[in-house]
Design a protein around this motif. Structure first.
Motif, PDB file in Angstrom:
ATOM      1  N   UNK A  92       0.781  -1.235   0.000  1.00 56.07           N
ATOM      2  CA  UNK A  92       0.000   0.000   0.000  1.00 56.07           C
ATOM      3  C   UNK A  92       0.807   1.277   0.000  1.00 56.07           C
ATOM      4  N   UNK A  93       2.052   1.205  -0.504  1.00 50.97           N
ATOM      5  CA  UNK A  93       2.802   2.464  -0.613  1.00 50.97           C
ATOM      6  C   UNK A  93       1.987   3.470  -1.424  1.00 50.97           C
ATOM      7  N   UNK A  94       2.102   4.744  -1.092  1.00 54.85           N
ATOM      8  CA  UNK A  94       1.250   5.746  -1.748  1.00 54.85           C
ATOM      9  C   UNK A  94       1.478   5.786  -3.259  1.00 54.85           C
ATOM     10  N   UNK A  95       2.704   5.437  -3.696  1.00 55.50           N
ATOM     11  CA  UNK A  95       2.930   5.403  -5.150  1.00 55.50           C
ATOM     12  C   UNK A  95       2.135   4.273  -5.795  1.00 55.50           C
ATOM     13  N   UNK A  96       1.986   3.160  -5.099  1.00 57.25           N
ATOM     14  CA  UNK A  96       1.180   2.046  -5.623  1.00 57.25           C
ATOM     15  C   UNK A  96      -0.302   2.431  -5.600  1.00 57.25           C
ATOM     16  N   UNK A  97      -0.709   3.137  -4.561  1.00 57.01           N
ATOM     17  CA  UNK A  97      -2.113   3.563  -4.511  1.00 57.01           C
ATOM     18  C   UNK A  97      -2.401   4.559  -5.634  1.00 57.01           C
ATOM     19  N   UNK A  98      -1.507   5.557  -5.789  1.00 57.78           N
ATOM     20  CA  UNK A  98      -1.797   6.657  -6.719  1.00 57.78           C
ATOM     21  C   UNK A  98      -1.524   6.277  -8.180  1.00 57.78           C
ATOM     22  N   UNK A  99      -0.410   5.591  -8.437  1.00 53.63           N
ATOM     23  CA  UNK A  99      -0.020   5.342  -9.829  1.00 53.63           C
ATOM     24  C   UNK A  99      -0.676   4.061 -10.354  1.00 53.63           C
ATOM     25  N   UNK A 100      -0.808   3.053  -9.477  1.00 52.90           N
ATOM     26  CA  UNK A 100      -1.320   1.752  -9.934  1.00 52.90           C
ATOM     27  C   UNK A 100      -2.734   1.475  -9.431  1.00 52.90           C
ATOM     28  N   UNK A 101      -3.348   2.466  -8.821  1.00 51.52           N
ATOM     29  CA  UNK A 101      -4.752   2.350  -8.441  1.00 51.52           C
ATOM     30  C   UNK A 101      -5.048   1.306  -7.389  1.00 51.52           C
ATOM     31  N   UNK A 102      -4.082   1.003  -6.525  1.00 48.78           N
ATOM     32  CA  UNK A 102      -4.358  -0.006  -5.493  1.00 48.78           C
ATOM     33  C   UNK A 102      -5.370   0.519  -4.475  1.00 48.78           C
ATOM     34  N   UNK A 103      -6.373  -0.300  -4.205  1.00 56.07           N
ATOM     35  CA  UNK A 103      -7.434   0.082  -3.272  1.00 56.07           C
ATOM     36  C   UNK A 103      -7.162  -0.524  -1.894  1.00 56.07           C
TER      37      UNK A 103
END
Ligand code: PGA
Length: 248
Positions: A92-103
């Motif tokens: 859940x790193x913020x880059x994964x949330x923001x760039x890869x749309x992880x929920x």
């Protein structure tokens, strides 16, 4: 007493040259450190870093897939990470949330997969600048934490670390003040105490976002800050070792 952790997240940086200069020095440092020292290089380098890390330096991945195996081209499973004798994985790193749309739901699945494979999941949470300016910091951060811990058994919490990383402080050179960080860390611990006081007291909550040698000591002195998740500064051996020493 919670043992402090200083974790380096290399993101998509690094090379054999960096590994050969950084990892042996960190392996030495880890032998005498009172804190746990963790490095998270890109997945391609995990095996090499693990081999050079010795007994005390911890090595973790930056991401994992939630499934055990299957037709997921380009992905890496938690079982594979465990097979490399890694100890941790960031989720859940913020880059994964923001760039890869992880929920939150996906991040909860990844966390469960990591724990099931025997890894410690480092759950990253944090608000954007807009969310902070709209007074939504605690709403957002506590929501991200609860979405995951509600899916876990209390017995799994020993395999969980939380990293609070305000998005506006990541890679920007802007650090949350120690008061701002401590306020959120305390709120996270209080929210966890709603599930179990004992488990909340034992949870390590790291701060991330432009941690450097110059601010680490003040941040790590806060009562609810149990170490740091360090991006940019983890690529510089002297800087990162100074941060590790600030945790002693
Ligand atoms: P930073 O990154 O230290 O470069 O701000 C922290 C992180 O993204 O984990």
């Amino acid at each position: 007493m919670r043992k402090k952790i200083v974790a380096g997240n290399w993101k998509m940086n690094g090379s054999y040259e960096l590994i050969n200069s950084l990892v042996p020095a960190l392996a030495e440092e880890a032998k005498q450190s009172q804190a746990e020292i963790l490095v998270c290089p890109p997945s391609l380098f995990l095996g090499d870093v693990r081999r050079q890390a010795g007994e005390r330096l911890l090595v973790g991945a930056q991401n994992c897939h939630e499934a055990e195996s299957g037709a997921f081209t380009g992905e890496v499973s938690t079982g594979m990470l465990a097979e490399l004798q890694l100890s941790h994985v960031l989720v859940g790193h913020s880059e994964r949330r923001a760039i890869y749309g992880e929920t939150d739901a996906l991040i909860a699945q990844k966390t469960k997969a990591a724990i099931a494979a025997g890894l410690v999941a480092v759950l990253c949470v944090g608000e954007t600048l807009e969310e902070r300016e709209n007074g939504r910091t605690l709403d957002v951060v506590l929501g991200q934490v609860k979405a995951v811990v509600e899916q876990l058994e209390l017995a799994d919490w020993s395999k969980l670390v939380v990293a609070y990383e305000p998005v506006w402080a990541i890679g920007t050179g802007k650090t949350a003040s120690s008061d701002q960080a401590q306020e959120v860390h305390r709120a996270i611990r209080e929210a966890l105490a709603g599930f179990s006081q004992e488990h909340a007291d034992a949870m390590r909550i790291l701060y991330g976002g432009s941690v450097k040698a110059a601010n680490a000591e003040e941040l790590f002195a806060c009562p609810d800050i149990d170490g740091g998740l360090v991006g940019g500064a983890s690529l510089n051996v002297d800087e990162f070792i100074s941060i590790c020493r600030a945790a002693n």
